[in-house]
Design a protein around this motif. Structure first.
Motif, PDB file in Angstrom:
ATOM      1  N   VAL A 137     -17.105 -47.859  78.068  1.00 44.66           N
ATOM      2  CA  VAL A 137     -18.104 -47.257  78.182  1.00 44.66           C
ATOM      3  C   VAL A 137     -18.145 -45.890  79.096  1.00 44.66           C
ATOM      4  CG1 VAL A 137     -20.820 -47.192  78.588  1.00 44.66           C
ATOM      5  CG2 VAL A 137     -19.775 -49.032  77.438  1.00 44.66           C
ATOM      6  N   ILE A 138     -17.481 -46.297  80.258  1.00 49.17           N
ATOM      7  CA  ILE A 138     -17.142 -45.096  81.054  1.00 49.17           C
ATOM      8  C   ILE A 138     -16.439 -43.609  80.139  1.00 49.17           C
ATOM      9  CG2 ILE A 138     -15.879 -44.517  83.034  1.00 49.17           C
ATOM     10  CD1 ILE A 138     -16.016 -47.352  83.976  1.00 49.17           C
ATOM     11  N   ARG A 139     -15.351 -44.101  79.705  1.00 50.16           N
ATOM     12  CA  ARG A 139     -14.689 -43.065  79.091  1.00 50.16           C
ATOM     13  C   ARG A 139     -15.123 -42.591  77.938  1.00 50.16           C
ATOM     14  NH1 ARG A 139     -11.228 -46.588  81.783  1.00 50.16           N
ATOM     15  NH2 ARG A 139     -10.853 -48.069  80.131  1.00 50.16           N
ATOM     16  N   ARG A 140     -16.243 -43.226  77.195  1.00 50.40           N
ATOM     17  CA  ARG A 140     -16.825 -42.780  76.175  1.00 50.40           C
ATOM     18  C   ARG A 140     -17.956 -41.818  76.527  1.00 50.40           C
ATOM     19  NH1 ARG A 140     -20.995 -47.018  73.623  1.00 50.40           N
ATOM     20  NH2 ARG A 140     -19.043 -47.982  73.587  1.00 50.40           N
ATOM     21  N   MET A 141     -18.485 -42.099  77.831  1.00 53.46           N
ATOM     22  CA  MET A 141     -19.566 -41.065  78.417  1.00 53.46           C
ATOM     23  C   MET A 141     -18.850 -39.849  78.588  1.00 53.46           C
ATOM     24  SD  MET A 141     -21.902 -43.182  78.016  1.00 53.46           S
ATOM     25  CE  MET A 141     -23.154 -41.767  78.394  1.00 53.46           C
ATOM     26  N   THR A 142     -17.567 -39.744  78.970  1.00 52.87           N
ATOM     27  CA  THR A 142     -16.664 -38.605  79.223  1.00 52.87           C
ATOM     28  C   THR A 142     -16.555 -37.962  77.868  1.00 52.87           C
ATOM     29  OG1 THR A 142     -15.515 -39.222  81.236  1.00 52.87           O
ATOM     30  CG2 THR A 142     -14.514 -37.919  79.870  1.00 52.87           C
ATOM     31  N   ARG A 143     -16.409 -38.498  76.803  1.00 55.22           N
ATOM     32  CA  ARG A 143     -16.194 -37.759  75.691  1.00 55.22           C
ATOM     33  C   ARG A 143     -17.559 -36.980  75.235  1.00 55.22           C
ATOM     34  NH1 ARG A 143     -12.973 -42.323  74.742  1.00 55.22           N
ATOM     35  NH2 ARG A 143     -14.775 -43.405  73.510  1.00 55.22           N
ATOM     36  N   ILE A 144     -18.559 -37.883  75.658  1.00 51.87           N
ATOM     37  CA  ILE A 144     -20.020 -37.331  75.098  1.00 51.87           C
ATOM     38  C   ILE A 144     -20.178 -36.096  75.939  1.00 51.87           C
ATOM     39  CG2 ILE A 144     -22.414 -37.752  75.106  1.00 51.87           C
ATOM     40  CD1 ILE A 144     -21.796 -40.752  74.382  1.00 51.87           C
ATOM     41  N   CYS A 145     -19.605 -36.181  77.502  1.00 53.58           N
ATOM     42  CA  CYS A 145     -19.930 -34.920  78.117  1.00 53.58           C
ATOM     43  C   CYS A 145     -19.415 -33.697  77.606  1.00 53.58           C
ATOM     44  CB  CYS A 145     -19.384 -35.382  79.644  1.00 53.58           C
ATOM     45  SG  CYS A 145     -20.255 -36.224  80.672  1.00 53.58           S
ATOM     46  N   MET A 146     -18.018 -33.861  77.095  1.00 55.68           N
ATOM     47  CA  MET A 146     -17.247 -32.738  76.668  1.00 55.68           C
ATOM     48  C   MET A 146     -17.733 -32.318  75.513  1.00 55.68           C
ATOM     49  SD  MET A 146     -13.416 -34.679  76.956  1.00 55.68           S
ATOM     50  CE  MET A 146     -12.644 -33.244  76.445  1.00 55.68           C
ATOM     51  N   GLN A 147     -18.515 -33.168  74.663  1.00 60.52           N
ATOM     52  CA  GLN A 147     -19.374 -32.606  73.483  1.00 60.52           C
ATOM     53  C   GLN A 147     -20.486 -31.620  73.518  1.00 60.52           C
ATOM     54  OE1 GLN A 147     -20.313 -36.057  71.233  1.00 60.52           O
ATOM     55  NE2 GLN A 147     -18.166 -36.566  70.973  1.00 60.52           N
ATOM     56  N   HIS A 148     -20.998 -32.008  74.955  1.00 61.54           N
ATOM     57  CA  HIS A 148     -22.322 -31.224  75.121  1.00 61.54           C
ATOM     58  C   HIS A 148     -21.987 -30.305  76.536  1.00 61.54           C
ATOM     59  CE1 HIS A 148     -24.692 -33.501  72.544  1.00 61.54           C
ATOM     60  NE2 HIS A 148     -24.052 -34.433  72.487  1.00 61.54           N
ATOM     61  N   ASP A 149     -20.867 -30.074  76.814  1.00 59.34           N
ATOM     62  CA  ASP A 149     -20.659 -29.139  78.113  1.00 59.34           C
ATOM     63  C   ASP A 149     -21.369 -29.552  79.357  1.00 59.34           C
ATOM     64  OD1 ASP A 149     -19.255 -27.182  79.414  1.00 59.34           O
ATOM     65  OD2 ASP A 149     -20.823 -25.579  78.969  1.00 59.34           O
ATOM     66  N   ALA A 150     -21.533 -31.027  79.390  1.00 58.99           N
ATOM     67  CA  ALA A 150     -22.251 -31.627  80.637  1.00 58.99           C
ATOM     68  C   ALA A 150     -21.050 -31.463  82.014  1.00 58.99           C
ATOM     69  CB  ALA A 150     -22.537 -32.852  80.257  1.00 58.99           C
TER      70      ALA A 150
END
Length: 388
Positions: A15-28
């Protein structure tokens, strides 16, 4: 087609690394996956430049280059209060992730039980399951994240219990175990004849007045402790994947065999360069603690000013924030909305718990002051931004 392994059927991706991928998708701004955005000490990177030209570039000894093990023993022996033999009591691994997996495989057999405190770093349960063992979870009760001795005793007394995993300072809670807590764990380890596998990767990131006490330094514990750590957090080099296990010689002899067939060995040029870090003076570690203390005060103070209810960390570089007032049924949905609507990445803390828990998200603050201030700016008005 043949059936896939049942041992992995219960896993999701990290889940930790999944959240990184979602951050990259949304420029967070990514305050989910815990890696610094600043460089290792210049002594290490300067040495790496030399090694890139001159080597070594081939395999080192499987369980770690001799000069790396010698430097590690020289650094850790006085801190741990032990006389560590670099020839017989160390195995160098590919990060503390492998160190933990190697340790669990060394002491546990299929069908054994392993005690794990909850909340826990998400790999620990998986380590036990991949070894064919069964994790037994003992809650660290919020907001102090301390354990109940009777609950721990009951878990340790279960038939087939072989080991206990201790993360100190704790990820995700930031709890630093007191001497009294460690002595309680030691008593139960002796009473029930358990191995203790420690993850002490945040050993140099502890905030006054708290202190880190190496579990192996307690009376009678060196012979039953596998001390795991890495260079990742101490030297801001998470991508180098240099970890290690320190344990009695007869344990390391077995751990080296496990490690040999897991990854063969850590990267030879990186071990060579990292020796320069292991030889840094004590002032480096004092300055590291001061650096993170300032970042903790900046970020945690900012979160409080913005209306977050937080559990101030005693060590490591994470902070648990209570977001239950937002009314989300799922902390995962809450964390995703923080990324999409606010632009700041976090981790839903349910992935760290065995028991149902959806109150918390975990931020990390191993970032430059500019990034942390930028995240706080985005979080301003977070309740209104996330109103559904």
């Amino acid at each position: 087609m043949q059936e896939l392994s049942r041992r992995t059927s219960c896993f999701t991706d990290s889940v930790i690394r999944r959240m990184t991928r979602i951050c990259m998708q949304h420029d967070a701004i990514n305050l989910s996956q815990g890696f610094p955005d600043f460089d290792p000490p210049a002594a290490i990177t300067d040495r790496l430049a030399e090694v890139a030209r001159k080597g070594p570039h081939q395999y080192a000894i499987t369980w770690g280059a001799p000069n790396f093990r010698a430097a590690l023993a020289a650094k850790q022996s006085p801190r741990m209060g032990l006389d560590i033999d670099p020839e017989t009591q160390i195995v160098v691994t590919c990060g503390s992730t492998e160190a933990m997996m190697c340790s669990v495989m060394t002491v546990a057999n299929p069908g054994d039980r392993i005690v794990v405190f909850s909340p826990f770093y998400e790999n620990y349960g998986a380590d036990a399951i991949l070894c064919g063992a069964e994790p037994t979870y003992v809650e660290l009760h919020a907001p102090t994240f301390t354990f109940d001795e009777a609950e721990l005793e009951a878990a340790c007394a279960l038939p087939g219990t072989k080991a206990l995993i201790l993360c100190n300072p704790s990820n995700p809670s930031g709890h630093v175990f007191t001497r009294a807590e460690l002595e309680c764990i030691a008593r139960l380890a002796k009473k029930h004849d358990l191995w203790v596998i420690t993850d002490e990767v945040y050993e140099h990131i502890v905030y006054a007045p708290h202190e880190h006490i190496y579990f192996a330094s307690l009376p009678g514990m060196a012979e039953r402790t596998l001390s795991c750590s890495s260079l990742s957090k101490t030297y801001s080099m998470t991508g180098w994947r240099l970890g290690y296990v320190i344990a009695p010689a007869e344990v390391i002899d077995r751990a080296r065999k496990v490690h040999d067939f897991l990854t063969v060995g850590a990267a030879a040029p990186l071990m060579e360069a990292a020796v320069a870090g292991l030889e840094l003076p004590r002032s480096y570690y004092d300055e590291l603690t001061e650096l993170y203390a300032r970042k903790r005060d900046l970020f945690c103070g900012g979160l409080r000013d913005l209306g977050f209810s937080i559990v101030e960390p005693q060590g490591a570089y994470y902070v648990m924030a209570d977001v239950s007032e937002l009314g989300y049924a799922s902390d995962y949905d809450c964390a995703c909305d923080l990324i999409k609507k606010v632009g700041v990445g976090t981790v839903p803390a349910s992935c760290f718990y065995a028991e149902p828990e959806s109150r918390f998200v975990r931020f990390h603050f191993a970032k430059s002051d500019e990034v942390l201030k930028g995240a706080l700016d985005r979080l301003d008005g977070w309740k209104e931004k996330m109103a559904r």
